[in-house]
Design a protein around this motif. Sequence first.
Motif, PDB file in Angstrom:
ATOM      1  N   VAL A 119       0.844  -1.207   0.000  1.00 10.51           N
ATOM      2  CA  VAL A 119       0.000   0.000   0.000  1.00 10.51           C
ATOM      3  C   VAL A 119       0.874   1.250   0.000  1.00 10.51           C
ATOM      4  CG1 VAL A 119      -1.600   1.378   1.399  1.00 10.51           C
ATOM      5  CG2 VAL A 119      -2.001  -1.072   1.089  1.00 10.51           C
ATOM      6  N   PHE A 120       1.938   1.226   0.800  1.00 17.99           N
ATOM      7  CA  PHE A 120       2.780   2.418   0.934  1.00 17.99           C
ATOM      8  C   PHE A 120       3.924   2.459  -0.074  1.00 17.99           C
ATOM      9  CE2 PHE A 120       0.631   2.203   5.029  1.00 17.99           C
ATOM     10  CZ  PHE A 120       0.135   3.496   5.087  1.00 17.99           C
ATOM     11  N   ALA A 121       3.959   1.495  -0.974  1.00 18.81           N
ATOM     12  CA  ALA A 121       4.914   1.565  -2.089  1.00 18.81           C
ATOM     13  C   ALA A 121       4.466   2.590  -3.110  1.00 18.81           C
ATOM     14  CB  ALA A 121       5.039   0.190  -2.749  1.00 18.81           C
ATOM     15  N   ALA A 122       3.145   2.787  -3.213  1.00 20.17           N
ATOM     16  CA  ALA A 122       2.581   3.648  -4.258  1.00 20.17           C
ATOM     17  C   ALA A 122       2.839   5.124  -3.971  1.00 20.17           C
ATOM     18  CB  ALA A 122       1.079   3.404  -4.358  1.00 20.17           C
ATOM     19  N   THR A 123       2.869   5.909  -5.030  1.00 15.22           N
ATOM     20  CA  THR A 123       2.984   7.366  -4.932  1.00 15.22           C
ATOM     21  C   THR A 123       1.826   7.999  -5.688  1.00 15.22           C
ATOM     22  OG1 THR A 123       5.398   7.349  -4.804  1.00 15.22           O
ATOM     23  CG2 THR A 123       4.376   9.385  -5.549  1.00 15.22           C
ATOM     24  N   ILE A 278     -12.639  13.939   2.704  1.00 13.64           N
ATOM     25  CA  ILE A 278     -13.920  13.300   3.044  1.00 13.64           C
ATOM     26  C   ILE A 278     -13.733  11.823   3.370  1.00 13.64           C
ATOM     27  CG2 ILE A 278     -16.147  12.589   2.063  1.00 13.64           C
ATOM     28  CD1 ILE A 278     -16.201  15.257   0.563  1.00 13.64           C
ATOM     29  N   SER A 279     -12.755  11.178   2.716  1.00 14.27           N
ATOM     30  CA  SER A 279     -12.538   9.737   2.935  1.00 14.27           C
ATOM     31  C   SER A 279     -11.935   9.423   4.297  1.00 14.27           C
ATOM     32  CB  SER A 279     -11.628   9.171   1.838  1.00 14.27           C
ATOM     33  OG  SER A 279     -10.315   9.686   1.967  1.00 14.27           O
ATOM     34  N   MET A 280     -11.510  10.444   5.020  1.00 17.68           N
ATOM     35  CA  MET A 280     -10.838  10.224   6.310  1.00 17.68           C
ATOM     36  C   MET A 280     -11.823  10.333   7.469  1.00 17.68           C
ATOM     37  SD  MET A 280      -7.682  12.372   7.931  1.00 17.68           S
ATOM     38  CE  MET A 280      -7.111  12.082   9.606  1.00 17.68           C
ATOM     39  N   ASN A 281     -11.668   9.462   8.446  1.00 17.70           N
ATOM     40  CA  ASN A 281     -12.422   9.536   9.687  1.00 17.70           C
ATOM     41  C   ASN A 281     -11.420   9.642  10.832  1.00 17.70           C
ATOM     42  OD1 ASN A 281     -14.095   9.244  11.929  1.00 17.70           O
ATOM     43  ND2 ASN A 281     -15.484   7.876  10.840  1.00 17.70           N
ATOM     44  N   VAL A 282     -11.404  10.783  11.504  1.00 12.01           N
ATOM     45  CA  VAL A 282     -10.398  11.051  12.544  1.00 12.01           C
ATOM     46  C   VAL A 282     -10.438  10.009  13.650  1.00 12.01           C
ATOM     47  CG1 VAL A 282      -9.680  12.716  14.317  1.00 12.01           C
ATOM     48  CG2 VAL A 282     -10.345  13.516  12.052  1.00 12.01           C
ATOM     49  N   SER A 283     -11.621   9.455  13.934  1.00 15.26           N
ATOM     50  CA  SER A 283     -11.739   8.469  15.020  1.00 15.26           C
ATOM     51  C   SER A 283     -10.864   7.244  14.772  1.00 15.26           C
ATOM     52  CB  SER A 283     -13.198   8.042  15.199  1.00 15.26           C
ATOM     53  OG  SER A 283     -13.680   7.415  14.016  1.00 15.26           O
ATOM     54  N   VAL A 336      -5.157   4.669  -1.429  1.00 14.21           N
ATOM     55  CA  VAL A 336      -6.510   4.280  -1.019  1.00 14.21           C
ATOM     56  C   VAL A 336      -7.042   3.158  -1.901  1.00 14.21           C
ATOM     57  CG1 VAL A 336      -8.895   5.057  -0.795  1.00 14.21           C
ATOM     58  CG2 VAL A 336      -7.043   6.549  -0.038  1.00 14.21           C
ATOM     59  N   VAL A 337      -6.797   3.263  -3.209  1.00 18.69           N
ATOM     60  CA  VAL A 337      -7.269   2.235  -4.150  1.00 18.69           C
ATOM     61  C   VAL A 337      -6.638   0.887  -3.831  1.00 18.69           C
ATOM     62  CG1 VAL A 337      -7.141   1.477  -6.554  1.00 18.69           C
ATOM     63  CG2 VAL A 337      -7.853   3.808  -6.025  1.00 18.69           C
ATOM     64  N   ILE A 338      -5.327   0.862  -3.570  1.00 21.39           N
ATOM     65  CA  ILE A 338      -4.637  -0.400  -3.267  1.00 21.39           C
ATOM     66  C   ILE A 338      -5.114  -0.954  -1.925  1.00 21.39           C
ATOM     67  CG2 ILE A 338      -2.397  -1.466  -2.784  1.00 21.39           C
ATOM     68  CD1 ILE A 338      -1.153   0.415  -4.794  1.00 21.39           C
ATOM     69  N   ALA A 339      -5.297  -0.065  -0.935  1.00 18.33           N
ATOM     70  CA  ALA A 339      -5.790  -0.518   0.372  1.00 18.33           C
ATOM     71  C   ALA A 339      -7.189  -1.117   0.248  1.00 18.33           C
ATOM     72  CB  ALA A 339      -5.807   0.653   1.357  1.00 18.33           C
ATOM     73  N   GLU A 340      -8.032  -0.474  -0.570  1.00 16.21           N
ATOM     74  CA  GLU A 340      -9.394  -0.990  -0.769  1.00 16.21           C
ATOM     75  C   GLU A 340      -9.375  -2.344  -1.469  1.00 16.21           C
ATOM     76  OE1 GLU A 340     -13.687   0.450  -2.609  1.00 16.21           O
ATOM     77  OE2 GLU A 340     -11.944   1.777  -2.713  1.00 16.21           O
ATOM     78  N   GLY A 342      -6.996  -4.502  -1.180  1.00 19.14           N
ATOM     79  CA  GLY A 342      -6.559  -5.440  -0.147  1.00 19.14           C
ATOM     80  C   GLY A 342      -7.676  -5.824   0.794  1.00 19.14           C
ATOM     81  N   LEU A 343      -8.544  -4.856   1.113  1.00 20.19           N
ATOM     82  CA  LEU A 343      -9.680  -5.140   1.986  1.00 20.19           C
ATOM     83  C   LEU A 343     -10.656  -6.100   1.312  1.00 20.19           C
ATOM     84  CD1 LEU A 343     -11.199  -4.420   4.656  1.00 20.19           C
ATOM     85  CD2 LEU A 343     -12.346  -2.624   3.343  1.00 20.19           C
ATOM     86  N   LYS A 344     -10.971  -5.835   0.054  1.00 16.31           N
ATOM     87  CA  LYS A 344     -11.925  -6.672  -0.680  1.00 16.31           C
ATOM     88  C   LYS A 344     -11.388  -8.088  -0.896  1.00 16.31           C
ATOM     89  CE  LYS A 344     -14.272  -2.912  -3.131  1.00 16.31           C
ATOM     90  NZ  LYS A 344     -14.491  -2.255  -4.449  1.00 16.31           N
ATOM     91  N   SER A 345     -10.055  -8.201  -1.030  1.00 19.11           N
ATOM     92  CA  SER A 345      -9.448  -9.514  -1.253  1.00 19.11           C
ATOM     93  C   SER A 345      -9.049 -10.192   0.048  1.00 19.11           C
ATOM     94  CB  SER A 345      -8.206  -9.364  -2.155  1.00 19.11           C
ATOM     95  OG  SER A 345      -8.562  -8.862  -3.418  1.00 19.11           O
ATOM     96  N   HIS A 346      -9.406  -9.569   1.190  1.00 16.62           N
ATOM     97  CA  HIS A 346      -9.140 -10.137   2.523  1.00 16.62           C
ATOM     98  C   HIS A 346      -7.648 -10.186   2.851  1.00 16.62           C
ATOM     99  CE1 HIS A 346     -13.353 -11.179   2.343  1.00 16.62           C
ATOM    100  NE2 HIS A 346     -13.135 -11.919   1.263  1.00 16.62           N
ATOM    101  N   PHE A 347      -6.864  -9.308   2.248  1.00 17.20           N
ATOM    102  CA  PHE A 347      -5.460  -9.175   2.632  1.00 17.20           C
ATOM    103  C   PHE A 347      -5.337  -8.280   3.855  1.00 17.20           C
ATOM    104  CE2 PHE A 347      -4.783 -10.227  -1.900  1.00 17.20           C
ATOM    105  CZ  PHE A 347      -3.839 -11.226  -1.759  1.00 17.20           C
ATOM    106  N   ILE A 348      -6.248  -7.317   3.982  1.00 16.20           N
ATOM    107  CA  ILE A 348      -6.197  -6.335   5.064  1.00 16.20           C
ATOM    108  C   ILE A 348      -7.482  -6.452   5.880  1.00 16.20           C
ATOM    109  CG2 ILE A 348      -6.151  -3.859   5.615  1.00 16.20           C
ATOM    110  CD1 ILE A 348      -4.552  -3.425   3.058  1.00 16.20           C
TER     111      ILE A 348
END
Length: 383
Positions: A119-123, A278-283, A336-340, A342-348
Amino acid sequence: MNYLIALLLMISFAKFFGWVAEKAKCPSVVGEIIGGVILGPSFLHLIRPNDMVTILAQVGVVALMFIAGLTCDVDRLKKYFTPGIMVALLGVIFPVASIYVVCRYFQISIIESSFIGIVFAATSVSISVAVLDEMKELKSSAGVTILAAAVADDIISIVLLSVAVPVLGIGNGHGRSDALFLVLLQIVYFLFVWLCYRIIMIMRSTLEPLHINPGLLGLLFCLLLSGAAEMVKLSGVTGAFFAGLIISQTRMNKKLSVNMRALGGLAIIPIFFVSIGISMNVSSIFANINLFIILTILAIATKFIGAFIGAKVSRFDVKNASEIGAGMISRGEVGVVIAEAGLKSHFISNAHYSTLVAVIVVTTILAPIILKPIVLWKQKAEQ
């Protein structure tokens, strides 16, 4: 909420907080992102991430990178593409390795730790492009190298993502053959881009006397390459950048660039920056505060150090290498796209996904704040 009222609020918050940021001597994009944070679920709860916000944001970032391609010097891009590859490679290795080690320290599984590193490899160079363009630095050697590195970085990140599914052996992937097929599709895409370039170069003497509306032609071509890029799992911004580069070789370039700046700057591009907030939730920051702080520091430091070393190896001086390092920090929509994915593929896991999005948004806010003083330092030294 009514879509038109939501659009009104997004543009208003973007313009107002962008203006406040400029008055505070910060890049306007920082204010626009903060406007999104205030407007979204973190504070006012007026707008939540949804399909409308996603689509408008995607159009905005495509327009931004199309303009970057239109204003880029192709000859200079060729000259600095090799240094760009070096910057991209080291800018991927440092974050992936260090973040993997830290995640393992927090007892996160090997599979999830590996994917968080990816996820953090991307720029997301679109943030840096906005700052560099604002400071008339986009056509400099450092600016062109950042653009070249961003293209290479996008390809490397997607290849890592493609390989991760069959290697880690879970998720929605169906084996190595799928990953190989995807890589082949991406090769076909780049051949298609080259073919488009050759066709337009051959036909430009025929097209220009026809008085075809350059705005319409440019928009259609940009959408074609951006959409095709996403079909083969590349970022749409890569296709938009290539579309801009190709159109920049025609006499329509100047007029189209002016028109796109006027259209994009009015509403479309600011909406993209607001959508990040908007995509961020501080909590979600406080849910895993220690992991959040360490990942934020590592995401910034490792990308900067990796890109800086890559630039120094390519014989840039300290000031230009620092600009390149800072220009590669932002993760933005690509992360965000890569993280999403990963979430959908159950990596994260769901528990860590929100923290990752928070880290991505914070690094996106901090990246232009770090970049602007470095550019001013370099420009002052050159004068």
